[in-house]
Design a protein around this motif. Structure first.
Motif, PDB file in Angstrom:
ATOM      1  N   ARG A  37       0.817  -1.216   0.000  1.00 16.76           N
ATOM      2  CA  ARG A  37       0.000   0.000   0.000  1.00 16.76           C
ATOM      3  C   ARG A  37       0.850   1.264   0.000  1.00 16.76           C
ATOM      4  N   ILE A  38       2.080   1.155   0.510  1.00 12.26           N
ATOM      5  CA  ILE A  38       2.974   2.311   0.547  1.00 12.26           C
ATOM      6  C   ILE A  38       4.403   1.850   0.277  1.00 12.26           C
ATOM      7  N   LEU A  39       5.236   2.806  -0.076  1.00  8.90           N
ATOM      8  CA  LEU A  39       6.662   2.553  -0.243  1.00  8.90           C
ATOM      9  C   LEU A  39       7.383   3.701   0.455  1.00  8.90           C
ATOM     10  N   PRO A  40       8.161   3.415   1.504  1.00  6.01           N
ATOM     11  CA  PRO A  40       8.878   4.497   2.183  1.00  6.01           C
ATOM     12  C   PRO A  40       9.754   5.289   1.211  1.00  6.01           C
ATOM     13  N   ARG A  41       9.960   6.561   1.482  1.00  4.92           N
ATOM     14  CA  ARG A  41      10.683   7.473   0.590  1.00  4.92           C
ATOM     15  C   ARG A  41      12.127   7.058   0.330  1.00  4.92           C
ATOM     16  N   ASP A  42      12.699   6.244   1.206  1.00 11.05           N
ATOM     17  CA  ASP A  42      14.107   5.865   1.042  1.00 11.05           C
ATOM     18  C   ASP A  42      14.280   4.385   0.710  1.00 11.05           C
ATOM     19  N   GLU A  43      13.207   3.716   0.277  1.00 15.36           N
ATOM     20  CA  GLU A  43      13.257   2.271   0.053  1.00 15.36           C
ATOM     21  C   GLU A  43      12.866   1.922  -1.376  1.00 15.36           C
ATOM     22  N   PHE A  66       0.137   2.384  -6.316  1.00 14.75           N
ATOM     23  CA  PHE A  66       0.703   3.733  -6.283  1.00 14.75           C
ATOM     24  C   PHE A  66       1.744   3.845  -7.385  1.00 14.75           C
ATOM     25  N   PRO A  67       2.000   5.047  -7.902  1.00 16.62           N
ATOM     26  CA  PRO A  67       3.044   5.206  -8.923  1.00 16.62           C
ATOM     27  C   PRO A  67       4.429   5.064  -8.298  1.00 16.62           C
ATOM     28  N   GLU A 106       9.837  10.224  -5.833  1.00 17.94           N
ATOM     29  CA  GLU A 106      10.873  11.236  -5.553  1.00 17.94           C
ATOM     30  C   GLU A 106      12.262  10.800  -6.011  1.00 17.94           C
ATOM     31  N   MET A 107      12.463   9.507  -6.192  1.00 22.95           N
ATOM     32  CA  MET A 107      13.763   8.993  -6.627  1.00 22.95           C
ATOM     33  C   MET A 107      14.169   9.580  -7.980  1.00 22.95           C
TER      34      MET A 107
END
Length: 122
Positions: A37-43, A66-67, A106-107
Motif C-alpha cells: 500500500r505504501i513505499l517508504p521514501r528511502d526504500e 501507487f506510482p 521522488e527517486m
C-alpha cells in the motif's frame, strides 16, 4: 535474510539514491511491489536479470496501488531509461537493461539517463 544495498549516484558525487532490496529470484521479481500500500521514501527494489534485455527487464504494475519511479540500468550500471510507472500498466525499457531499480516517485529527482550508479551492501 534479504540482501539490502545502498544505491549511490556516482555522477552526482555518490549521492544516495535509495536503499534497495536485492531481488534476483523469479518469485521475488514476480512479487515485486504488488499488494503493498505504501513505499517508504528511502526504500526500493533492484530487480536483477542474467543479461541485458528489453523483454526480461519489463515490469508490470498489476496490483501495485501507487506510482513509482523506475530506472533501467545496463550491465555497467549506467541508467539507460527512466520513467514514472503508474498502476495497472506494463513498462518496457527503450534500451536493453540488466537491472531494474524501482523506488518512490521522488527517486526520479536523484537520477537521470546516462548517470552512473553503484551499490554497496547496506
Amino acid at each position: 535474510m534479504p540482501r539490502w544495498v545502498s544505491i549511490n549516484n556516482v555522477t552526482r558525487a555518490k549521492e544516495q539514491v535509495v536503499k534497495a532490496r536485492w531481488c534476483q529470484s523469479y518469485l521475488c521479481k514476480l512479487r515485486g511491489l504488488t499488494f503493498r500500500r505504501i513505499l517508504p521514501r528511502d526504500e526500493g527494489l533492484i530487480l536483477v536479470e542474467k543479461a541485458e534485455s528489453r523483454t526480461n527487464a519489463s515490469i508490470h504494475m498489476w496490483m501495485v496501488f501507487f506510482p513509482i519511479a523506475v530506472a533501467w540500468l545496463n550491465k555497467d550500471l549506467k541508467v539507460v531509461d527512466l520513467k514514472i510507472a503508474k498502476p495497472w500498466r506494463v513498462y518496457f525499457p527503450d534500451t536493453p537493461a540488466q537491472y531494474v531499480l524501482e523506488g518512490p516517485v521522488e527517486m526520479i529527482e536523484r537520477i537521470a539517463i546516462d548517470d552512473q550508479l553503484e551499490w554497496v551492501d547496506a
